[in-house]
Design an enzyme around this catalytic site. Structure first.
Site, PDB file in Angstrom:
ATOM      1  N   TYR A  60      -7.668  25.463 -46.332  1.00  0.00           N
ATOM      2  CA  TYR A  60      -6.772  26.103 -47.232  1.00  0.00           C
ATOM      3  C   TYR A  60      -7.945  26.161 -48.719  1.00  0.00           C
ATOM      4  CZ  TYR A  60      -4.215  24.527 -43.666  1.00  0.00           C
ATOM      5  OH  TYR A  60      -2.827  24.025 -42.776  1.00  0.00           O
ATOM      6  N   GLU A  95      10.337  22.609 -38.113  1.00  0.00           N
ATOM      7  CA  GLU A  95       8.633  23.083 -38.433  1.00  0.00           C
ATOM      8  C   GLU A  95       8.719  24.848 -37.469  1.00  0.00           C
ATOM      9  OE1 GLU A  95       6.181  21.623 -40.662  1.00  0.00           O
ATOM     10  OE2 GLU A  95       8.328  20.107 -40.279  1.00  0.00           O
ATOM     11  N   GLU A 145     -16.617  18.297 -38.711  1.00  0.00           N
ATOM     12  CA  GLU A 145     -16.644  17.323 -39.268  1.00  0.00           C
ATOM     13  C   GLU A 145     -17.190  15.959 -38.891  1.00  0.00           C
ATOM     14  OE1 GLU A 145     -12.373  16.305 -37.478  1.00  0.00           O
ATOM     15  OE2 GLU A 145     -12.185  17.152 -39.736  1.00  0.00           O
ATOM     16  N   HIS A 200      -8.624  13.512 -37.562  1.00  0.00           N
ATOM     17  CA  HIS A 200      -8.992  14.025 -36.197  1.00  0.00           C
ATOM     18  C   HIS A 200      -8.911  13.032 -35.029  1.00  0.00           C
ATOM     19  CE1 HIS A 200      -8.338  18.324 -38.747  1.00  0.00           C
ATOM     20  NE2 HIS A 200      -8.028  17.690 -38.163  1.00  0.00           N
ATOM     21  N   GLY A 228      13.528  24.795 -34.109  1.00  0.00           N
ATOM     22  CA  GLY A 228      13.189  23.228 -35.081  1.00  0.00           C
ATOM     23  C   GLY A 228      13.230  24.101 -36.334  1.00  0.00           C
ATOM     24  N   GLU A 239       0.456  18.359 -32.815  1.00  0.00           N
ATOM     25  CA  GLU A 239      -0.494  17.485 -33.624  1.00  0.00           C
ATOM     26  C   GLU A 239      -0.151  16.055 -32.561  1.00  0.00           C
ATOM     27  OE1 GLU A 239      -2.123  14.421 -36.960  1.00  0.00           O
ATOM     28  OE2 GLU A 239      -1.037  15.760 -37.475  1.00  0.00           O
TER      29      GLU A 239
END
Length: 298
Positions: free
Chosen positions: A170, A20, A218, A256, A18, A109
């Site tokens: 990152y 991705e 978070e 999220h 695919g 996701e």
């Protein structure tokens, strides 16, 4: 030192053909990851040419198998990374578990929480470690990289990073690129995840080549508070933390699926206070957090 992943890890990619899967297989190969196969029942028996990633301009043919079991039998793969749509993720994970893959990294996701609960329980019963879903994967710079973490923003070093947020993973790697990382693990931000802060902290803390741990959390849930309790009792190495979401409005899901605050539960301030009570130095911004880490290492 690699956590869960080593320079010898053999990786298969479920969904390699695919868009991705193909894009990130190219990036993983460029990072030095040993990708030994892909899985797509409709393209079994074919192969896909990818750049070798060594600057030679040459390509490498990665075979495509009809099932994970066939891929494992042929390649002895011990890691699978999943790039398939949410509706097919549960079946992909269960297939990899049944094939005996000990580490499964789920990038996808939007996986239904009920599906995650089902395949997580199934994997636990079989002794298989899951990372994710909705995670960037993990990297040990200079050794191997499985997932979507950029490999060119930092090099090897003595910092272990455990993060709930992909983009903040990152950023923190970039902020501390002059010091480098032993391992960075992106655990994902869904309400149910296969590897928790505590799981990753335990592994990073036990690594002899890690001198400092950076933990990124978070808002939402109580994972960071539970991690703080674990740090108090079990972690002797210095830990620096950051909690995203100080300005998030109450009751609103932020990014999220797990990042929702109700009343005082799950707020950034509550998490910051719990971590500080555990002796963790907590920054109010990623840059400040990086400076705290740099000061401790120096």
């Amino acid at each position: 030192m690699a956590i869960f992943l080593t320079a010898d890890s053999k990786v298969i990619v479920q969904g390699m053909t695919g868009s991705e899967g193909s894009k990130h297989t190219t990036r993983m190969l460029a990072s030095g990851t040993t990708v030994v196969g892909g899985v797509n029942p409709r393209k079994a028996g074919t192969s896909v040419e990818f750049p070798r990633g060594d600057g030679s301009g040459l390509t490498v043919a990665i075979p495509v198998f009809g099932s994970v079991a066939q891929a494992v039998e042929a390649t002895k793969a011990d890691v699978s990374v999943i790039f398939v749509p949410p509706a097919f993720t549960k079946a992909a994970v269960i297939e990899a578990v049944d094939a005996g893959v000990p580490l499964i990294v789920i990038i996808t996701e939007g996986v239904p929480v009920a599906d995650t609960a089902e395949f997580f329980a199934y994997a636990q019963a079989k002794g298989v470690r899951l990372l994710g879903p909705n995670c960037p994967g993990l990297i040990s710079p200079g050794k191997s990289n499985v997932g979507i973490i950029p490999s060119d923003i930092t090099g090897p070093g003595r910092i272990g990073l455990v993060s709930k947020s992909g983009t903040l993973t990152y950023q923190m790697m970039y902020e501390l690129r002059d010091l480098g990382f032993s391992t960075a693990v992106g655990i994902g931000g869904d309400p149910i995840i296969g590897t928790t802060h505590i799981d990753a902290l335990a592994a990073v803390a036990a690594a002899p080549e890690t001198d400092l741990i950076v933990m990124i959390g978070e808002i939402g849930g109580d994972a960071e508070e539970r991690a703080a309790a674990y740090i108090t009792e079990h972690v002797t190495k210095p830990v620096v933390g950051y909690v995203a979401g100080f300005t998030a409005p109450e009751g609103k899901t932020m990014g999220h699926a797990g990042a929702i605050v109700s009343g005082s539960a799950g707020t950034a301030q509550a998490k910051k206070e719990a971590l500080e009570a555990a002796g963790v130095k907590v920054g109010t911004t990623p840059t400040e957090t990086a400076e705290l880490a740099r000061a401790l290492l120096s």
